[in-house]
Scaffold this active site. Structure first.
Site, PDB file in Angstrom:
ATOM      1  N   ARG A 146     -11.477 110.589  -5.807  1.00 22.04           N
ATOM      2  CA  ARG A 146     -12.149 109.298  -5.961  1.00 22.04           C
ATOM      3  C   ARG A 146     -13.323 109.186  -4.984  1.00 22.04           C
ATOM      4  O   ARG A 146     -13.368 109.882  -3.965  1.00 22.04           O
ATOM      5  CB  ARG A 146     -11.182 108.146  -5.702  1.00 22.04           C
ATOM      6  CG  ARG A 146      -9.992 108.082  -6.649  1.00 22.04           C
ATOM      7  CD  ARG A 146      -9.092 106.913  -6.277  1.00 22.04           C
ATOM      8  NE  ARG A 146      -7.950 106.771  -7.177  1.00 22.04           N
ATOM      9  CZ  ARG A 146      -6.753 107.324  -6.968  1.00 22.04           C
ATOM     10  NH1 ARG A 146      -6.546 108.061  -5.875  1.00 22.04           N
ATOM     11  NH2 ARG A 146      -5.770 107.136  -7.832  1.00 22.04           N
ATOM     12  N   LYS A 170      -5.140 105.703  -2.917  1.00 24.92           N
ATOM     13  CA  LYS A 170      -4.768 104.292  -3.013  1.00 24.92           C
ATOM     14  C   LYS A 170      -3.459 104.041  -2.278  1.00 24.92           C
ATOM     15  O   LYS A 170      -2.568 104.880  -2.268  1.00 24.92           O
ATOM     16  CB  LYS A 170      -4.638 103.885  -4.486  1.00 24.92           C
ATOM     17  CG  LYS A 170      -5.972 103.805  -5.218  1.00 24.92           C
ATOM     18  CD  LYS A 170      -5.788 103.263  -6.619  1.00 24.92           C
ATOM     19  CE  LYS A 170      -7.131 103.063  -7.313  1.00 24.92           C
ATOM     20  NZ  LYS A 170      -6.965 102.522  -8.691  1.00 24.92           N
ATOM     21  N   HIS A 242     -17.356 108.265 -10.834  1.00 20.75           N
ATOM     22  CA  HIS A 242     -16.120 108.230 -11.617  1.00 20.75           C
ATOM     23  C   HIS A 242     -16.236 109.069 -12.884  1.00 20.75           C
ATOM     24  O   HIS A 242     -15.236 109.573 -13.386  1.00 20.75           O
ATOM     25  CB  HIS A 242     -15.759 106.784 -11.968  1.00 20.75           C
ATOM     26  CG  HIS A 242     -14.280 106.544 -12.013  1.00 20.75           C
ATOM     27  ND1 HIS A 242     -13.471 106.657 -10.897  1.00 20.75           N
ATOM     28  CD2 HIS A 242     -13.451 106.236 -13.041  1.00 20.75           C
ATOM     29  CE1 HIS A 242     -12.222 106.408 -11.239  1.00 20.75           C
ATOM     30  NE2 HIS A 242     -12.182 106.160 -12.531  1.00 20.75           N
ATOM     31  N   ARG A 245     -14.977 112.370 -12.095  1.00 22.84           N
ATOM     32  CA  ARG A 245     -13.505 112.376 -12.071  1.00 22.84           C
ATOM     33  C   ARG A 245     -12.960 112.488 -13.497  1.00 22.84           C
ATOM     34  O   ARG A 245     -12.048 113.262 -13.758  1.00 22.84           O
ATOM     35  CB  ARG A 245     -13.017 111.095 -11.392  1.00 22.84           C
ATOM     36  CG  ARG A 245     -11.506 110.958 -11.252  1.00 22.84           C
ATOM     37  CD  ARG A 245     -11.216 109.772 -10.337  1.00 22.84           C
ATOM     38  NE  ARG A 245      -9.867 109.255 -10.448  1.00 22.84           N
ATOM     39  CZ  ARG A 245      -8.803 109.733  -9.789  1.00 22.84           C
ATOM     40  NH1 ARG A 245      -8.967 110.762  -8.972  1.00 22.84           N
ATOM     41  NH2 ARG A 245      -7.627 109.176  -9.926  1.00 22.84           N
ATOM     42  N   HIS A 268      -2.479 109.712  -9.702  1.00 26.57           N
ATOM     43  CA  HIS A 268      -2.010 108.599 -10.518  1.00 26.57           C
ATOM     44  C   HIS A 268      -0.538 108.316 -10.231  1.00 26.57           C
ATOM     45  O   HIS A 268       0.253 109.245 -10.034  1.00 26.57           O
ATOM     46  CB  HIS A 268      -2.159 108.920 -12.012  1.00 26.57           C
ATOM     47  CG  HIS A 268      -3.567 108.845 -12.498  1.00 26.57           C
ATOM     48  ND1 HIS A 268      -4.000 109.452 -13.664  1.00 26.57           N
ATOM     49  CD2 HIS A 268      -4.662 108.228 -11.981  1.00 26.57           C
ATOM     50  CE1 HIS A 268      -5.285 109.209 -13.837  1.00 26.57           C
ATOM     51  NE2 HIS A 268      -5.712 108.478 -12.828  1.00 26.57           N
ATOM     52  N   TYR A 277      -6.679 110.716 -20.942  1.00 23.55           N
ATOM     53  CA  TYR A 277      -7.564 111.871 -21.039  1.00 23.55           C
ATOM     54  C   TYR A 277      -7.175 112.821 -22.164  1.00 23.55           C
ATOM     55  O   TYR A 277      -7.989 113.623 -22.603  1.00 23.55           O
ATOM     56  CB  TYR A 277      -7.588 112.633 -19.700  1.00 23.55           C
ATOM     57  CG  TYR A 277      -8.158 111.812 -18.577  1.00 23.55           C
ATOM     58  CD1 TYR A 277      -9.525 111.570 -18.492  1.00 23.55           C
ATOM     59  CD2 TYR A 277      -7.347 111.248 -17.599  1.00 23.55           C
ATOM     60  CE1 TYR A 277     -10.066 110.800 -17.473  1.00 23.55           C
ATOM     61  CE2 TYR A 277      -7.871 110.475 -16.575  1.00 23.55           C
ATOM     62  CZ  TYR A 277      -9.226 110.254 -16.515  1.00 23.55           C
ATOM     63  OH  TYR A 277      -9.751 109.487 -15.517  1.00 23.55           O
TER      64      TYR A 277
END
Length: 296
Positions: A146, A170, A242, A245, A268, A277
């Site tokens: 990220r 995150k 992004h 990514r 994730h 994806y």
């Protein structure tokens, strides 16, 4: 004030990122302003599902995108769960609220030939700036990290002996990302130029990537770099970090990577976030089928 306690809860207990905290605060502030304007109240205990529905209808009539409305609804749901837990309110009005349907959008990505041209045909600026810019692009595409993870890298983040880089994702979750030989070579070249750049300017920094004044890079600075070079190979509207990514994940799956492995690489928390994806992979298979099958 319940809102301040809630934001502290998200920051210190849930460890939400500053970006997420800002979004929650903005959504809830807008809701409170609506309550004051339309119902002349700021008392959260008075809020019922009719108030919330009227707010949602107002946003939809104002042509606010369903995706944005859903984010605000999520903010309210999280807020009211907190209020129930803290016994500020006894009933949750959000249980009667339904989110508007959002049209499914496939992640935008850059095809492999165009990504190859980024590194094979583009002439980067000579010296520190050009090497830094190329390294940023190589790292995004080579790891799928990220923007916030790249910005916060330090000199200790890269482990050459283990061929990996440690990122802080995150909710302050660390993960280790493998590095290819190409990326490692680029990182080493960059660090050589970085050392000379620091020595020449008389600066000191532990941050891995530095701007043109020896300061830690910041998101908008990286945005400009990515937009500049992606604009040389694609005419798409979106040219941001992004996209790289998305491109990393799509290319990995298109070339046979196992979806759970891609999930871990992207950081994730659920497989559902990664499965989006696979739609691009399915579209690629459909095109191959149409081209190859005699009755397609």
């Amino acid at each position: 004030m319940p809102l301040k306690r809630f934001l502290s809860h998200l920051q210190y207990e849930m460890r939400y990122s500053p970006h997420t905290l800002t979004a929650y605060e903005s959504d809830l502030t807008q809701f409170f302003e609506y309550l004051q304007k339309e119902y002349n109240t700021s008392n959260i205990a008075e809020v019922n599902h009719f108030y919330i529905r009227s707010w949602i209808v107002g946003m939809m009539e104002a042509k606010i995108a369903a995706r944005s409305v859903n984010r605000k609804i999520t903010s309210l749901k999280t807020f009211f769960r907190f209020l129930i837990r803290e016994k500020v309110v006894t009933q949750n009005p959000m249980v009667k609220i339904q989110s508007p349907k959002v049209p499914k959008r496939l992640p935008v990505f850059i095809d492999e030939k165009r990504m190859e041209s980024v590194f094979d045909t583009i002439t980067f600026e000579s010296g520190y700036k050009g090497v830094r810019d190329r390294t940023i692009l190589e790292l995004f595409y080579g790891t799928g990290m990220r923007l916030s993870e790249l910005v916060n890298l330090t000199e200790q983040s890269v482990n050459y002996s283990n061929q990996s880089v440690k990122v802080l994702g995150k909710r302050n979750k660390e993960r280790i990302l493998p590095l290819s030989g190409t990326v490692i070579a680029q990182l080493k070249e960059y660090q050589s130029f970085r050392a000379a750049f620091l020595a020449e300017s008389g600066g000191e920094s532990n941050h891995f990537f530095l701007d043109n004044r020896c300061n830690k890079i910041y998101p908008k600075f990286v945005y400009r770099i990515v937009k500049k070079y992606l604009g040389m190979v694609t005419t798409g509207d979106k040219k941001n970090p992004h996209i790289l990514r998305h491109t990393f994940a799509t290319h990995m799956l298109n070339n046979g990577a196992e979806i759970n492995a891609v999930k871990e690489l992207l950081g994730h928390s659920s497989l559902a976030a990664t499965q989006v994806y696979t739609h691009n992979t399915v579209e690629k298979l459909k095109n191959i089928y149409k081209q190859a099958h005699p009755k397609a």
